[in-house]
Design a protein around this motif. Structure first.
Motif, PDB file in Angstrom:
ATOM      1  N   LYS A 159      -7.237   7.985  11.304  1.00  0.00           N
ATOM      2  CA  LYS A 159      -6.406   6.091  11.602  1.00  0.00           C
ATOM      3  C   LYS A 159      -6.984   5.150  11.687  1.00  0.00           C
ATOM      4  CE  LYS A 159      -1.801   7.350  12.823  1.00  0.00           C
ATOM      5  NZ  LYS A 159      -0.826   6.823  12.163  1.00  0.00           N
ATOM      6  N   THR A 160      -8.573   5.460  11.846  1.00  0.00           N
ATOM      7  CA  THR A 160      -9.081   3.966  12.384  1.00  0.00           C
ATOM      8  C   THR A 160      -9.416   3.210  10.291  1.00  0.00           C
ATOM      9  OG1 THR A 160     -11.311   5.897  11.051  1.00  0.00           O
ATOM     10  CG2 THR A 160     -10.722   5.142  13.754  1.00  0.00           C
ATOM     11  N   LEU A 161      -9.093   4.352   9.182  1.00  0.00           N
ATOM     12  CA  LEU A 161      -8.888   3.371   8.111  1.00  0.00           C
ATOM     13  C   LEU A 161      -8.300   3.272   7.700  1.00  0.00           C
ATOM     14  CD1 LEU A 161      -9.784   6.961   6.043  1.00  0.00           C
ATOM     15  CD2 LEU A 161     -11.627   5.522   7.758  1.00  0.00           C
ATOM     16  N   ASN A 162      -8.473   1.751   6.893  1.00  0.00           N
ATOM     17  CA  ASN A 162      -7.538   0.805   6.692  1.00  0.00           C
ATOM     18  C   ASN A 162      -6.347   1.451   5.463  1.00  0.00           C
ATOM     19  OD1 ASN A 162      -6.606  -1.936   5.593  1.00  0.00           O
ATOM     20  ND2 ASN A 162      -8.410  -2.453   4.704  1.00  0.00           N
ATOM     21  N   HIS A 187      -5.884  -2.241  -2.422  1.00  0.00           N
ATOM     22  CA  HIS A 187      -4.908  -2.714  -3.320  1.00  0.00           C
ATOM     23  C   HIS A 187      -4.850  -4.258  -3.838  1.00  0.00           C
ATOM     24  CE1 HIS A 187      -0.914  -4.097  -3.721  1.00  0.00           C
ATOM     25  NE2 HIS A 187      -0.099  -2.413  -3.569  1.00  0.00           N
ATOM     26  N   ARG A 188      -4.352  -4.479  -4.245  1.00  0.00           N
ATOM     27  CA  ARG A 188      -4.689  -5.656  -4.784  1.00  0.00           C
ATOM     28  C   ARG A 188      -3.587  -6.701  -4.353  1.00  0.00           C
ATOM     29  NH1 ARG A 188       0.312  -8.019  -7.749  1.00  0.00           N
ATOM     30  NH2 ARG A 188       2.555  -7.048  -7.162  1.00  0.00           N
ATOM     31  N   LEU A 189      -3.047  -6.500  -3.297  1.00  0.00           N
ATOM     32  CA  LEU A 189      -2.644  -7.344  -1.741  1.00  0.00           C
ATOM     33  C   LEU A 189      -2.653  -7.287  -0.259  1.00  0.00           C
ATOM     34  CD1 LEU A 189       1.323  -7.547  -3.037  1.00  0.00           C
ATOM     35  CD2 LEU A 189      -0.148  -9.147  -3.391  1.00  0.00           C
ATOM     36  N   GLU A 190      -4.337  -6.675  -0.571  1.00  0.00           N
ATOM     37  CA  GLU A 190      -4.798  -5.922   0.016  1.00  0.00           C
ATOM     38  C   GLU A 190      -4.677  -7.368   1.684  1.00  0.00           C
ATOM     39  OE1 GLU A 190      -8.894  -4.398   2.663  1.00  0.00           O
ATOM     40  OE2 GLU A 190      -9.204  -4.925   0.352  1.00  0.00           O
ATOM     41  N   SER A 191      -5.026  -8.836   1.648  1.00  0.00           N
ATOM     42  CA  SER A 191      -4.878  -9.557   1.808  1.00  0.00           C
ATOM     43  C   SER A 191      -4.024  -9.084   2.829  1.00  0.00           C
ATOM     44  CB  SER A 191      -5.268 -10.736   2.145  1.00  0.00           C
ATOM     45  OG  SER A 191      -4.654 -11.182   0.859  1.00  0.00           O
ATOM     46  N   GLU A 192      -2.908  -8.951   2.320  1.00  0.00           N
ATOM     47  CA  GLU A 192      -1.922  -8.842   3.453  1.00  0.00           C
ATOM     48  C   GLU A 192      -0.826  -8.465   4.017  1.00  0.00           C
ATOM     49  OE1 GLU A 192       1.676 -10.650  -0.234  1.00  0.00           O
ATOM     50  OE2 GLU A 192       0.104 -11.138  -1.267  1.00  0.00           O
ATOM     51  N   PRO A 235       0.877  -1.572   0.158  1.00  0.00           N
ATOM     52  CA  PRO A 235      -0.079   0.097   0.038  1.00  0.00           C
ATOM     53  C   PRO A 235       0.740   1.062  -0.023  1.00  0.00           C
ATOM     54  CG  PRO A 235      -1.119  -1.620   1.362  1.00  0.00           C
ATOM     55  CD  PRO A 235       0.211  -1.819   0.824  1.00  0.00           C
ATOM     56  N   GLU A 236       0.214   2.046  -0.865  1.00  0.00           N
ATOM     57  CA  GLU A 236       1.267   3.218  -1.293  1.00  0.00           C
ATOM     58  C   GLU A 236       1.589   3.974  -0.087  1.00  0.00           C
ATOM     59  OE1 GLU A 236      -1.000   6.812  -2.739  1.00  0.00           O
ATOM     60  OE2 GLU A 236      -0.980   5.125  -4.304  1.00  0.00           O
ATOM     61  N   ASN A 237       2.534   4.986   0.447  1.00  0.00           N
ATOM     62  CA  ASN A 237       2.652   6.106   1.992  1.00  0.00           C
ATOM     63  C   ASN A 237       2.569   4.962   2.623  1.00  0.00           C
ATOM     64  OD1 ASN A 237       3.448   8.275   0.009  1.00  0.00           O
ATOM     65  ND2 ASN A 237       1.437   8.278  -0.636  1.00  0.00           N
ATOM     66  N   THR A 238       3.113   4.194   3.267  1.00  0.00           N
ATOM     67  CA  THR A 238       2.441   3.751   3.961  1.00  0.00           C
ATOM     68  C   THR A 238       4.112   2.972   5.044  1.00  0.00           C
ATOM     69  OG1 THR A 238       2.424   0.867   3.143  1.00  0.00           O
ATOM     70  CG2 THR A 238       0.490   2.757   4.029  1.00  0.00           C
ATOM     71  N   LEU A 239       4.415   2.437   6.249  1.00  0.00           N
ATOM     72  CA  LEU A 239       5.373   2.067   6.528  1.00  0.00           C
ATOM     73  C   LEU A 239       5.913   0.851   5.822  1.00  0.00           C
ATOM     74  CD1 LEU A 239       5.263   3.197  10.498  1.00  0.00           C
ATOM     75  CD2 LEU A 239       6.237   4.704   8.387  1.00  0.00           C
ATOM     76  N   ALA A 240       5.314  -0.441   5.558  1.00  0.00           N
ATOM     77  CA  ALA A 240       5.087  -1.287   5.047  1.00  0.00           C
ATOM     78  C   ALA A 240       5.596  -1.162   3.684  1.00  0.00           C
ATOM     79  CB  ALA A 240       3.834  -2.061   4.538  1.00  0.00           C
ATOM     80  N   ALA A 241       5.422  -0.149   2.642  1.00  0.00           N
ATOM     81  CA  ALA A 241       5.561  -0.026   1.442  1.00  0.00           C
ATOM     82  C   ALA A 241       7.308   0.975   1.590  1.00  0.00           C
ATOM     83  CB  ALA A 241       4.854   1.259   1.279  1.00  0.00           C
ATOM     84  N   PHE A 242       7.680   0.928   2.328  1.00  0.00           N
ATOM     85  CA  PHE A 242       8.973   1.976   3.201  1.00  0.00           C
ATOM     86  C   PHE A 242       9.642   0.621   3.167  1.00  0.00           C
ATOM     87  CE2 PHE A 242       6.814   5.380   4.803  1.00  0.00           C
ATOM     88  CZ  PHE A 242       6.552   5.837   4.269  1.00  0.00           C
ATOM     89  N   ARG A 243       9.545  -0.581   4.226  1.00  0.00           N
ATOM     90  CA  ARG A 243      10.542  -1.907   4.290  1.00  0.00           C
ATOM     91  C   ARG A 243      10.090  -2.185   2.931  1.00  0.00           C
ATOM     92  NH1 ARG A 243       6.405  -2.476   9.122  1.00  0.00           N
ATOM     93  NH2 ARG A 243       6.759  -0.537  10.811  1.00  0.00           N
ATOM     94  N   THR A 301      -8.045   4.321   0.962  1.00  0.00           N
ATOM     95  CA  THR A 301      -8.569   3.320   1.869  1.00  0.00           C
ATOM     96  C   THR A 301     -10.011   3.510   2.102  1.00  0.00           C
ATOM     97  OG1 THR A 301      -9.392   5.706   3.345  1.00  0.00           O
ATOM     98  CG2 THR A 301      -6.698   5.534   2.651  1.00  0.00           C
ATOM     99  N   ASP A 302     -10.266   2.655   3.653  1.00  0.00           N
ATOM    100  CA  ASP A 302     -12.134   2.253   3.103  1.00  0.00           C
ATOM    101  C   ASP A 302     -12.661   3.758   3.269  1.00  0.00           C
ATOM    102  OD1 ASP A 302     -10.751   2.056   5.573  1.00  0.00           O
ATOM    103  OD2 ASP A 302     -11.753   0.067   6.506  1.00  0.00           O
ATOM    104  N   GLY A 303     -12.323   4.413   4.254  1.00  0.00           N
ATOM    105  CA  GLY A 303     -13.112   5.602   3.993  1.00  0.00           C
ATOM    106  C   GLY A 303     -13.069   6.553   3.113  1.00  0.00           C
ATOM    107  N   HIS A 304     -13.821   7.677   3.519  1.00  0.00           N
ATOM    108  CA  HIS A 304     -15.221   8.460   2.208  1.00  0.00           C
ATOM    109  C   HIS A 304     -14.805  10.406   2.334  1.00  0.00           C
ATOM    110  CE1 HIS A 304     -16.722   5.058   0.056  1.00  0.00           C
ATOM    111  NE2 HIS A 304     -16.665   4.238   1.090  1.00  0.00           N
ATOM    112  N   GLY A 305     -14.156  10.852   2.028  1.00  0.00           N
ATOM    113  CA  GLY A 305     -14.278  12.159   1.843  1.00  0.00           C
ATOM    114  C   GLY A 305     -13.065  12.712   1.888  1.00  0.00           C
ATOM    115  N   ARG A 306     -12.707  14.408   1.813  1.00  0.00           N
ATOM    116  CA  ARG A 306     -11.527  14.904   1.924  1.00  0.00           C
ATOM    117  C   ARG A 306     -10.746  14.822   3.192  1.00  0.00           C
ATOM    118  NH1 ARG A 306     -10.902  18.807  -2.158  1.00  0.00           N
ATOM    119  NH2 ARG A 306      -9.253  20.279  -0.672  1.00  0.00           N
ATOM    120  N   LEU A 307      -9.465  14.595   2.603  1.00  0.00           N
ATOM    121  CA  LEU A 307      -8.865  14.328   3.616  1.00  0.00           C
ATOM    122  C   LEU A 307      -8.931  15.929   4.921  1.00  0.00           C
ATOM    123  CD1 LEU A 307      -6.003  13.958   5.494  1.00  0.00           C
ATOM    124  CD2 LEU A 307      -4.578  14.660   3.742  1.00  0.00           C
TER     125      LEU A 307
END
Length: 300
Positions: free
Chosen positions: A109-112, A117-122, A52-60, A94-100
């Motif tokens: 912080k409550t949003l996924n 993402h194509r690898l969402e389950s991982e 997922p873009e712009n996440t800590l998992a992406a950096f790793r 994310t699974d949210g809606h609306g303007r940031l």
């Protein structure tokens, strides 16, 4: 037409020179002090094809795949917190809606952040990180950082200057933006911060350089915006990068060619191509043109 463009550009330059003045110091060489060589891979929004873009998992993942730096998008929540988000809205990533800017940090912080993402389950439990969280993770991983600023100057400059001082990011990061005024104000606030101007040919007039979708539905307005784009590119190629003290020119890959690379290297400016995803193109930019490029996937 050319005469008009030159005249308007000259007036624009005189306005800035008389009322604002350029930053006094030139930045240190970004290639040697930040990226460490003359070419290499920069993970665009982290590693957004395989995480997922712009996440800590992406950096790793980007670090694991050999990226030397990550490009991250800095935006702001309703309550003024700097977070990583490319779009104006949270709908796409994310699974949210609306303007940031209509969401608080607690709500964000409550949003996924892996939703859709194509690898969402991982990537269960991935959240949108704050700017502080992103910086700390990148420094821990030994990654250099490119901050792509989405906010306005009044909002983003104080936050970035404070972050540079807090984490001692000099020699570890630089700030890029399409908005030259943000870069100008940033270097006026702290001349030691390295910057890079981001650009593409028809940025004001069309949503993409294929010129298929105009930013405005009025044809006359679109033509005027095209004229503005011609003037903007002329300014960049003649004086704007030097005026800002920009070390990098971050430019769309389709507009880069060998003579352009040489043109800017002579002037002490290094090109960074975006976004390069084809394996053969990657080899061309790294081995033939010998420049850095941003990619959505560092896997190949």
């Amino acid at each position: 037409m050319i005469l008009l463009v030159c005249l308007l550009s000259a007036l624009f330059f005189l306005f800035f020179f008389c009322f604002f003045l350029s930053p006094k110091k030139q930045p240190r060489d970004v290639v040697t002090t930040i990226l460490g060589s003359t070419s290499g891979v920069i993970a665009h929004r982290g590693e957004n094809v395989d995480a997922p873009e712009n996440t800590l998992a992406a950096f790793r993942l980007a670090r694991k795949n050999g990226a030397v730096a990550v490009e991250i998008d800095v935006s702001f929540t309703k309550d003024g917190h700097a977070v990583l988000m490319h779009d104006d809205t949270v709908d796409r990533t994310t699974d949210g809606h609306g303007r940031l800017d209509e969401l608080t940090l607690d709500e964000l912080k409550t949003l996924n952040a892996a939703h859709g993402h194509r690898l969402e389950s991982e990537f269960d439990g991935v959240r949108v990180p704050t700017l502080d969280e992103a910086i700390e993770e990148c420094l821990h991983l030994g990654l250099k950082i490119i901050f792509d600023v989405k906010g306005n100057a009044a909002q983003s400059v104080p936050v970035l200057v404070a972050a540079y001082k807090k984490y001692d990011l000099y020699g570890k990061a630089f700030v890029a933006s399409f908005n030259s005024y943000v870069l100008y104000k940033l270097r006026r606030a702290d001349p030691e911060i390295l910057i890079g101007l981001t650009s593409r040919q028809w940025y004001w007039s069309y949503k993409a350089d294929d010129c298929l979708v105009a930013r405005h539905n009025n044809a006359v307005v679109t033509r005027l915006l095209c004229l503005g784009d011609i003037m903007r590119v002329w300014c960049i190629n003649t004086w704007l990068l030097q005026f800002l003290g920009s070390s990098l020119y971050v430019i769309v890959r389709s507009q880069i060619y060998p003579e352009l690379v040489k043109h800017w290297k002579i002037r002490g400016v290094h090109l960074v191509a975006w976004t390069v995803n084809d394996p053969l193109e990657k080899r061309y930019f790294e081995e033939v043109l010998n420049i850095f490029f941003m990619t959505d996937s560092t896997r190949n």
